[in-house]
Design an enzyme around this catalytic site. Structure first.
Site, PDB file in Angstrom:
ATOM      1  N   HIS A 122       0.949  -1.144   0.216  1.00 30.34           N
ATOM      2  CA  HIS A 122       0.003  -0.221   0.082  1.00 30.34           C
ATOM      3  C   HIS A 122       1.011   1.236  -0.050  1.00 30.34           C
ATOM      4  CE1 HIS A 122      -3.821  -2.048   2.106  1.00 30.34           C
ATOM      5  NE2 HIS A 122      -3.293  -2.673   0.844  1.00 30.34           N
ATOM      6  N   CYS A 174      -6.165   2.062   5.928  1.00 23.89           N
ATOM      7  CA  CYS A 174      -6.891   0.590   6.283  1.00 23.89           C
ATOM      8  C   CYS A 174      -6.184   0.080   7.759  1.00 23.89           C
ATOM      9  CB  CYS A 174      -6.657  -0.503   5.181  1.00 23.89           C
ATOM     10  SG  CYS A 174      -4.797  -1.072   5.107  1.00 23.89           S
ATOM     11  N   GLU A 177       0.955   3.762   1.745  1.00 24.94           N
ATOM     12  CA  GLU A 177       1.551   4.146   3.196  1.00 24.94           C
ATOM     13  C   GLU A 177       2.882   3.354   3.472  1.00 24.94           C
ATOM     14  OE1 GLU A 177      -1.636   3.325   2.332  1.00 24.94           O
ATOM     15  OE2 GLU A 177      -3.230   3.929   3.875  1.00 24.94           O
ATOM     16  N   CYS A 224      -2.372  -0.468   7.534  1.00 29.53           N
ATOM     17  CA  CYS A 224      -1.779   0.733   7.422  1.00 29.53           C
ATOM     18  C   CYS A 224      -1.727   1.267   8.872  1.00 29.53           C
ATOM     19  CB  CYS A 224      -1.819   1.549   6.305  1.00 29.53           C
ATOM     20  SG  CYS A 224      -1.726   0.727   4.666  1.00 29.53           S
TER      21      CYS A 224
END
Length: 174
Positions: A53, A83, A55, A86
Site C-alpha cells: 500500500h 486501512c 502508506e 496501514c
C-alpha cells in the site's frame, strides 16, 4: 492553499502514478520540518504484494531516510483513510500526525470504521488525525478508477457471453 493542502496535492500526484499503472489510486507522502522525505503509491499488483500500500511504501522510505523506525516529528499525508494494516504500521512508527483526504467508512482505521490511531485502551502510541483535506479531489480519483474498472469488467462479461450490452445474442452476418 494551506500547508496541509499543498502536501496532500503531492500525495495526489503519487496517487496519479498508481492510477497510470492500473493500481488503486492511493498516494502518500511523509513530511518532516516542512519538506517531503518519502513518497509512496499503491503497488499491490505491480509487486504482487498485498502489503504494498502507498502508506507502507512511504513509511519504509521515510524510515530509511531518517535512519530510524520512529517517525517522530513527521506528518503522513495519504489520499484515502488508512486501512487497519496501514494504521497499525502508523501506530508503531509514531508519526506526529496523519492527514488523509477521503474517509473510508467501511474499512478506514483512523475513525471511519474503527480508530486504531486513537484507540481506547491505547496502543503504544496515539496519533492525531485530520481527515477531509482535498476530499473532493481524492474521492474523484477513486470514483473514476472504480467506475472505469466496473465498465471494463462489464465489457469483458459481455464479450465472453457472446451477448450484446442489452443482453441479446449477437447476430452473425452470413
Amino acid at each position: 492553499m494551506n500547508q496541509d493542502e499543498q502536501f496532500m496535492s503531492q500525495a495526489l500526484r503519487e496517487a496519479e502514478k498508481a492510477l497510470r499503472a492500473g493500481e488503486v489510486p492511493c498516494g502518500c507522502v511523509v513530511v518532516k520540518e516542512g519538506r517531503i522525505i518519502a513518497r509512496g503509491w499503491n503497488q499491490v499488483e505491480k509487486l504482487k504484494d498485498a502489503t504494498a500500500h502507498a502508506e507502507m511504501i512511504a513509511l519504509t522510505a521515510a524510515e530509511a531516510a531518517l535512519g530510524d523506525w520512529r517517525l517522530e516529528g513527521c506528518t503522513v499525508y495519504v489520499t484515502k483513510e488508512p486501512c487497519p494494516m496501514c494504521a497499525g504500521a502508523l501506530v508503531h512508527c509514531r508519526p506526529e500526525r496523519v492527514v488523509y483526504g477521503m474517509p473510508d467508512p467501511k474499512g478506514g482505521a483512523c475513525g471511519g470504521w474503527i480508530n486504531l490511531l486513537d484507540s481506547n485502551p491505547p496502543l503504544n502510541h496515539r496519533c492525531p488525525t485530520q481527515g477531509g483535506v482535498l476530499h473532493e479531489l481524492c474521492a474523484e480519483q477513486f470514483c473514476s478508477f472504480f467506475r472505469e474498472a466496473r465498465r471494463a469488467a462489464k465489457e469483458r462479461r459481455v464479450e465472453r457471453s457472446g451477448l450484446n450490452e442489452e443482453g441479446h445474442e449477437e447476430s452473425s452476418a452470413d
